[in-house]
Motif scaffolding. Sequence first.
Motif, PDB file in Angstrom:
ATOM      1  N   GLN A 116      -2.556  -3.367  -8.579  1.00 32.12           N
ATOM      2  CA  GLN A 116      -2.687  -2.873  -6.951  1.00 32.12           C
ATOM      3  C   GLN A 116      -1.865  -1.947  -6.544  1.00 32.12           C
ATOM      4  OE1 GLN A 116      -2.478  -6.582  -4.935  1.00 32.12           O
ATOM      5  NE2 GLN A 116      -4.697  -6.870  -4.972  1.00 32.12           N
ATOM      6  N   PHE A 158      -7.777  -3.886   6.163  1.00 32.23           N
ATOM      7  CA  PHE A 158      -7.221  -2.591   5.304  1.00 32.23           C
ATOM      8  C   PHE A 158      -7.709  -1.408   6.011  1.00 32.23           C
ATOM      9  CE2 PHE A 158      -6.886   0.499   1.943  1.00 32.23           C
ATOM     10  CZ  PHE A 158      -5.701   0.117   1.295  1.00 32.23           C
ATOM     11  N   GLU A 178     -10.482   0.367  -0.457  1.00 32.49           N
ATOM     12  CA  GLU A 178     -10.674  -1.071  -0.513  1.00 32.49           C
ATOM     13  C   GLU A 178     -11.817  -1.685  -1.167  1.00 32.49           C
ATOM     14  OE1 GLU A 178     -10.263  -5.219   0.189  1.00 32.49           O
ATOM     15  OE2 GLU A 178     -12.034  -4.125   0.635  1.00 32.49           O
ATOM     16  N   ASN A 205       0.607  -1.148   0.063  1.00 35.95           N
ATOM     17  CA  ASN A 205      -0.025   0.019   0.049  1.00 35.95           C
ATOM     18  C   ASN A 205       0.688   1.340   0.049  1.00 35.95           C
ATOM     19  OD1 ASN A 205      -2.024   1.848   0.123  1.00 35.95           O
ATOM     20  ND2 ASN A 205      -2.541   1.547   2.394  1.00 35.95           N
ATOM     21  N   THR A 253      -2.550   1.970  -5.673  1.00 33.38           N
ATOM     22  CA  THR A 253      -2.443   2.733  -4.462  1.00 33.38           C
ATOM     23  C   THR A 253      -1.337   3.754  -4.752  1.00 33.38           C
ATOM     24  OG1 THR A 253      -0.379   1.214  -3.959  1.00 33.38           O
ATOM     25  CG2 THR A 253      -2.513   0.787  -3.169  1.00 33.38           C
ATOM     26  N   HIS A 293      -0.077   4.648   1.934  1.00 30.43           N
ATOM     27  CA  HIS A 293      -0.211   4.414   3.234  1.00 30.43           C
ATOM     28  C   HIS A 293       0.419   5.870   3.932  1.00 30.43           C
ATOM     29  CE1 HIS A 293      -0.890   1.782   6.573  1.00 30.43           C
ATOM     30  NE2 HIS A 293       0.165   2.255   7.418  1.00 30.43           N
TER      31      HIS A 293
END
Lengths: 284, 410
Positions: A93, A192, A79, A36, A97, A39
């Motif tokens: 993915q 998540f 998510e 991710n 992100t 983040h």
Amino acid sequence: MSFWYLQAITGLSFAMLLFLLAAGLSLIFGLMRIINLAHGALYLVASYLSLSVMRGTGSFLLALLVGAAAVTLIGLFMERRFLNRLYRMELAQVLLTFGFLFILSDLTQWVWGGEPQIMPKPALFAGSLRLGEMMFPIYRLLVIAVGIVVAVLLGLIQQYTSLGAKVRAGVDDAEMTRGLGVDLPRLFTGVFAMGAMLAGVGGVMGGPIIGANLDAAFEILLFAFVVVIIGGMGSLKGAFLASLFVGLIDTFGKALFPEYSLFTIFAPMAIVLAIRPTGLFGRT
Amino acid sequence: MNTTKVMRALLLVSFAAVVALSLAMPGIGGSPAEAQQKPPIKIGVLYGLTGVYAFPSKHGVQGAALAFEEANYQVAGRKIETIVEDDQSPQVAVGVTKARKLVEKDRVHAVMGIIWSPTGVAVSDYMKTVEVPLVLTEAAARIITQEKRHPYVFRTSFASGQMTLPFSAYVCKNLGYKRIVTFAFDSVFGREQADYVAQGCEQGGGKVIKQLFAPVRTPDMAPYLAQIQAENPDAVWALWSGIAAIQFLRQYKEFGLKGKYPLLTFGSLSGEDVLAQVPDAAEGMISYYFYTTAYDAPENKAFVEAYTKKYNMPPAVYAGQGYLTAKVILAALEAIKGNVEDKAAFLAALRNVSFERGIRGPWRFDAFQNAVSDVYVFKVERGADGKVGHKIIHVLKNAEQYWPQGKPQR
């Protein structure tokens, strides 16, 4: 002597901030195999939001709640709406992100502007304590306390609840866990969102020390990745111990060998990886 | 079916409109060449509007705009047009690309701006090849107006050591600080500055006992602060900017260094952006810069007032630089009656610009096209209105880039 105490407190508080970020990152990766990259942006959004709340109301607790809740919602949205369509598509993915990283960080620039800002501290913890010859800010003790409480809570949940058992099972073998009738998509969403919440708590707690700032957020995200890599992906215990390791090494490294401040972080990482490629507590 | 037809008709009509418009547009072909009808003078304004330098860049652009506006965007009856571009510093390659765009596509007659030194060096090299004047507002890398100087590059701010050398000589001699620890971000600029402190302080009879450097993006200053305490110096000299400056000052206070070790800071730590956030932590430190809003001159007062009124915020030092630099360009254009096509005359006029008075006091270029001006040493103090601001305690007169050795004979 007090020099060493002072450095230890500094190192511990930095370690706990790292843990808040790394725990979520590590769990998400361990369970969902998602790196991710957004983040750090979640951390950023939380620190800016809480800054505004703090300025508006003066309540640190409210700032903490709003900051954490807001990014939890963002995490849920990411998510539910996007990531769960891309299950098992790692590249897609990561790109997604990455996209969120840009959108969220540009949004914060748009809303809060590019000016550097540091959050005021809660009044109760604003002062400094004297320790022999030296002084240190009380707020750091609060950060350490929050970090430990969160770590203990997470540990208890993981060890003693059925939710924790499911997460552990999912990290070990997702297919088998699904086969046993665990609703994996829901588990993913939950984990998540929780990871996002932890990043949010980290953003708020880090606000008064590190500040609400794009560069600082990326910098600390880099450290969090180092923690995840050293600790082993998906391991809470690993994340905690590696946070301590990285936080203390970084602090003492900077104090004792200031010329080699980045080296003191990446050299141990390289050594750990050479001996244990999956990290200290990672599974092969 | 129907929609396709409509679309096609629309397309045709708009095409026809564009053709008609372009035919009707005057000025491209053969309008009379009297002064009034001359095409506008174009000035490129290059700043890092997004990214690390967003805050100072905003002020730089606003300051420049204010100066052009005061001149009604006109000189000797000829219009002036500014084209603002984002160099996205610290991305040097983008800076050069944007400079190219300004020169090759927009055909500007001069470019002003640039805060980030490496971008300044690269763009200066480029401007030399296309022979278009570049007037730098910050970009303090020493080499730009020394080893790598050329007739097309000017700098209105300062060269790396210009302020720090005389300042450190002054504090070590006059304020009696003999043992100094320096703490700066780890970059060419930071290391150069720290070395200038060591040099200057030695001339003033003091000594730098330790030089500390930390990465530009340091999330936490605490480990370094403990280092400083371990050295127990007479005073601490620091160079940080942006969020790091705020962090540093705040932690300097929290870890109890404030009050124990007097703080001497580069002007980036006493900027309005920093003072607004950590007034208490900044109070009492001694700082230095070539511009301060506290400089007591009618020109500066008028500038601060006009700026605050127009933009609803007090000017940062970068605003003063944008303003002054635009004034320099305007003065040069005025001297050549707007005849900017005569490049030799334009360059000569730029070199000759000097102000007896102004927002920075007396100001001129040296023989190397770098600014010569006073450097203000000021204390950060709480004023009568309760706000923290600058109070000038000393003026280092006519500081120039080769202080104090004097110009090399060439």
